[in-house]
Design a protein around this motif. Sequence first.
Motif: not given
Length: 398
Positions: A176-180, A324-344
Amino acid sequence: FSKIQMDALGMDSKKSAAVAVAVALGSLALVRRFRRTAISEELTLRPLTNARWTLARHPDGAVRASDFELVEEAVDPSALPDGHVLVRVTLLSIDAFIRTTLDERAYHGANGVGSTVTAIGLGVVVASASASFKAGDAVAGLLGAQSLASMPAAMIQRVVRLPGLTADAALVEVGLTTGLTAWVGMHAVLGPPRSGEVVVVSAAAGAVGCCAAQMALNRGARVIGIAGGAHKARFLTSELKLHGAVDYKDVDRSVGEQLDVLAPDGIDFFFDNVGGATLDAVLARLRPGARVIICGAVSQYDANKLNHDQVDGPSNYLKLAERGATMAGFNVMQKLHLLPWILLRVLVSVWRGRLRVPRHVERGIERVPAALELLFSGGHVGKLLVALDNPLEGQHLN
């Protein structure tokens, strides 16, 4: 994860089930078949000894071994509370987020003085007072920097065997803290880099950066990695086959000067793990429409800045407006709904040989403080792990 740990990660109660899935599926790995060897009644009844690292004091600047204390205490496997398990810890993941928990207040939840140092790990159940687990089950979770972890069964999940993965992959490629984390930042925040774009990854020789850089390569991008030291620069170009490498420790050329040579027309996509001056150097060289992903800011973690309202913010942030650039941050926990797809997607990359992460393994529970020092001194390449030498290897308690 416990409810307290979920709250510290910014999770509301509706996501608790997803967190359980994250620990179970987000830490998928192929693990060895641990031998289930019968042991004597004498061993079953006598207390065991847990060696655990506690926080002796909150670090003042760079983390030091003297900030920790190794405590040994007896653990009676026959006295487990209902619903608890006793886990023999076999492998610990040494992650940058651990440093953020050592201050008096922290986004990921602070460790109080005397508490066990936080760490994600793999282990084997040696005794269980829960219907959910039995002795010999391979598990993963926030086990802590210790040799034996007694905890509620709800805080761990079984590790699933998958073909083609190494025994430690649950903490690395599909960790979770590395590849994902790398996959989410590279693909699911502002969209993935496009073929031909110039992508820069900071801390590219570390675990997350190593994954992120390869993922950008797999998208057909021109990838430049930033790392500290000539040996790491060679690793990035010779081993990972990146198109270029910036050595931020170079005494003759600044990061910006090296980027000007490697990316004379500017940068389209930046995956940042460092922050500070490195972020500023890249912001000054963005191309129109560029995207900047904030994954971490390791330059701020080990200097008493992150949790003390002293973070060095980017002085070149107005380049975002100019380009005209964009900067955004994230936490992997915010994308858990994508987990099956990410793992695949991550698994397919591993199976195809398009994602590989070198390991740096320190051996023995006593090496945890040294491993944390190594993490922030830049003395390793790839994923930093601590393998525990445990006398109960391959055994379980009935």
